[in-house]
Scaffold this motif. Structure first.
Motif, mmCIF file in Angstrom:
data_model
loop_
_atom_site.group_PDB
_atom_site.id
_atom_site.type_symbol
_atom_site.label_atom_id
_atom_site.label_comp_id
_atom_site.label_asym_id
_atom_site.label_seq_id
_atom_site.Cartn_x
_atom_site.Cartn_y
_atom_site.Cartn_z
ATOM 1 N N ALA A 190 0.781 -1.150 -0.085
ATOM 2 C CA ALA A 190 -0.052 0.107 0.009
ATOM 3 C C ALA A 190 0.744 1.135 0.002
ATOM 4 C CB ALA A 190 -0.945 -0.072 1.234
ATOM 5 N N GLY A 191 1.879 1.392 0.976
ATOM 6 C CA GLY A 191 2.922 2.515 0.678
ATOM 7 C C GLY A 191 3.472 2.681 -0.563
ATOM 8 N N VAL A 192 4.130 1.340 -1.002
ATOM 9 C CA VAL A 192 4.549 1.679 -2.634
ATOM 10 C C VAL A 192 3.669 2.377 -3.366
ATOM 11 C CG1 VAL A 192 5.454 0.408 -4.490
ATOM 12 C CG2 VAL A 192 6.224 -0.219 -2.091
ATOM 13 N N LYS A 193 2.351 1.570 -3.502
ATOM 14 C CA LYS A 193 1.343 2.521 -4.644
ATOM 15 C C LYS A 193 0.885 3.507 -4.093
ATOM 16 C CE LYS A 193 1.476 -1.536 -6.846
ATOM 17 N NZ LYS A 193 1.847 -1.773 -8.138
ATOM 18 N N HIS A 194 1.018 3.983 -3.031
ATOM 19 C CA HIS A 194 0.633 5.446 -2.386
ATOM 20 C C HIS A 194 1.669 6.352 -3.325
ATOM 21 C CE1 HIS A 194 -0.928 8.378 0.154
ATOM 22 N NE2 HIS A 194 0.414 8.902 0.119
ATOM 23 N N ASP A 198 2.127 2.835 -10.234
ATOM 24 C CA ASP A 198 2.691 2.050 -11.672
ATOM 25 C C ASP A 198 4.084 1.199 -11.026
ATOM 26 O OD1 ASP A 198 0.931 3.216 -13.373
ATOM 27 O OD2 ASP A 198 2.104 4.985 -13.758
ATOM 28 N N ILE A 199 4.199 1.334 -9.956
ATOM 29 C CA ILE A 199 5.525 0.593 -9.459
ATOM 30 C C ILE A 199 5.001 -0.995 -9.380
ATOM 31 C CG2 ILE A 199 7.236 -0.049 -7.658
ATOM 32 C CD1 ILE A 199 6.811 3.088 -7.097
ATOM 33 N N ASN A 200 5.960 -1.799 -9.883
ATOM 34 C CA ASN A 200 5.942 -3.101 -9.806
ATOM 35 C C ASN A 200 6.544 -3.687 -8.497
ATOM 36 O OD1 ASN A 200 5.274 -6.090 -10.809
ATOM 37 N ND2 ASN A 200 7.530 -5.992 -11.535
ATOM 38 N N VAL A 201 5.850 -4.690 -7.729
ATOM 39 C CA VAL A 201 6.401 -5.105 -6.660
ATOM 40 C C VAL A 201 6.462 -6.556 -6.791
ATOM 41 C CG1 VAL A 201 6.004 -5.488 -4.056
ATOM 42 C CG2 VAL A 201 5.028 -3.442 -5.273
ATOM 43 N N LEU A 202 7.741 -7.142 -6.509
ATOM 44 C CA LEU A 202 8.092 -8.579 -6.523
ATOM 45 C C LEU A 202 7.987 -9.016 -5.115
ATOM 46 C CD1 LEU A 202 11.088 -8.614 -8.789
ATOM 47 C CD2 LEU A 202 8.780 -9.031 -9.475
#
Length: 358
Positions: A190-194, A198-202
């Motif tokens: 959720a923090g990354v997407k905040h 468009d960021i990809n999370v592995l």
């Protein structure tokens, strides 16, 4: 609560006059004895268990407290270790600290069986009148370090032994795939997407808490697939993530303790750590026993607002992280505390299925 602790207090009251007249041997009974049953993975993880140990060490430094450590080699050992402390009469353990969710099932039984024994437990709730439960809002702290990773991967950054790349990709490495660690993953996502949707999370799970080689293998694969920052919630397995970050010239985010301090050899690649103040939970529970105000049956929920979790910048890299990034994290923290941002506790709530097998 009646039982051995009440009888001991009455005994000390009767001895009070004798002690005052110089029978100082009786003063030994003023010592508060604490039994520590750690999570599997044991001490030396530079993370969760070591934070708990730090808390009881602080209590021993500040009060007349002595403690005994017990490290289960497997979950099946937990019940036996809890009972061993509860049965002891020399010394009489006034509090048994049960560290980790693995303690829950055994403690539910033992708390009933030893109803006059005080317990505290971390990372789970045991609804018994002689158990104080401490749970953390790991998802909130993980949102903070996810926000950091999302902002940093989207810029050109070089400091310490690492640098970001041109890919909008970050990673998450968990220990065992259990609901607690999914909270870490969910908050991080959720923090990354905040920061940038468009960021990809592995994301992957090692299936172990003390397998640095597996952690390194998973992280190497993620770095090779474009990740430049990886957050781990994997106990001792996470040491391998730091090794991989150094070998690939990328970055990592620690967990539970400030791992740039507890693992200084990797401080040049640790952007931050999601510190979970298990030490405070242990210290406060011991302090309450010492002061005679143990709160059995209470559930203590510790998040950003209670300073139970926080994002702590790495000791070597803190000064290099741009101020606008730090300001953005402070703003998102305040929005979480105020309730404006509700952080999910399950990855599925973020709307992206990221978990992969390695």
């Amino acid at each position: 609560m009646r039982g051995k602790h009440e009888r001991r207090r009455r005994f000390l009251q009767l001895l009070g006059g004798a002690a005052a007249f110089g029978t100082t041997g009786f003063l030994q009974d003023d010592t508060t004895n604490i039994g520590m049953v750690y999570a599997t993975g044991g001490l030396g993880d530079n993370s969760f268990n070591d934070m708990a140990h730090r808390g009881v060490q602080r209590a021993a430094d500040e009060f007349a407290v002595e403690f005994q450590n017990a490290e289960p080699s497997s979950p099946s050992d937990v019940a036996t270790l809890q009972r061993r402390f509860a049965r002891s009469q020399n010394p009489d353990y006034e509090l048994i600290c049960c560290i980790g969710f693995v303690q829950a099932e055994a403690l539910q039984r033992n708390a009933q069986r030893f109803s006059d024994q005080r317990f505290m437990v971390v990372d789970t709730v045991v609804e018994q009148p002689n158990v104080a439960s401490y749970v953390f809002k790991e998802h909130q702290g993980s949102f903070q370090v996810g926000h950091l990773a999302g902002l940093m991967t989207d810029m050109d950054f070089s400091a310490g032994a690492g640098e970001t790349n041109d890919d909008l990709t970050v990673g998450f490495v968990g220990g065992k795939e259990v609901p607690l660690i999914k909270k870490f993953e969910a908050g991080y996502l959720a923090g990354v997407k905040h920061a940038n949707p468009d960021i990809n999370v592995l994301s992957a799970y090692a299936g172990a808490w003390s397998d640095p080689a597996k952690g390194q293998s998973i992280a190497n694969s993620m770095y090779d697939n474009g990740a430049d920052i990886i957050y781990h919630a994997a106990g001792g397995t996470g040491t391998g993530v730091f090794k991989a970050a150094q070998s690939r010239g990328r970055y990592a985010i620690g967990v539970d303790a400030d791992q740039s301090e507890s693992l200084p050899d990797y401080a040049d690649v640790i952007l931050a750590s999601m510190v979970k103040h298990v030490d405070q939970a242990v210290f406060q529970s011991v302090k309450r026993v010492v002061n005679g105000n143990f709160q059995g049956g209470a559930v203590n929920r510790l998040g950003l607002q209670q300073n139970g979790v926080e994002a702590v910048y790495g000791s070597q890299l803190a000064s290099e992280i741009p101020q606008d990034v730090k300001s953005a994290l402070e703003q998102s923290k305040q929005r979480i505390v105020s309730g404006e941002i509700t952080v999910p506790t399950k990855p599925s709530q973020v709307g992206q299925a990221t978990t992969t097998t390695q």
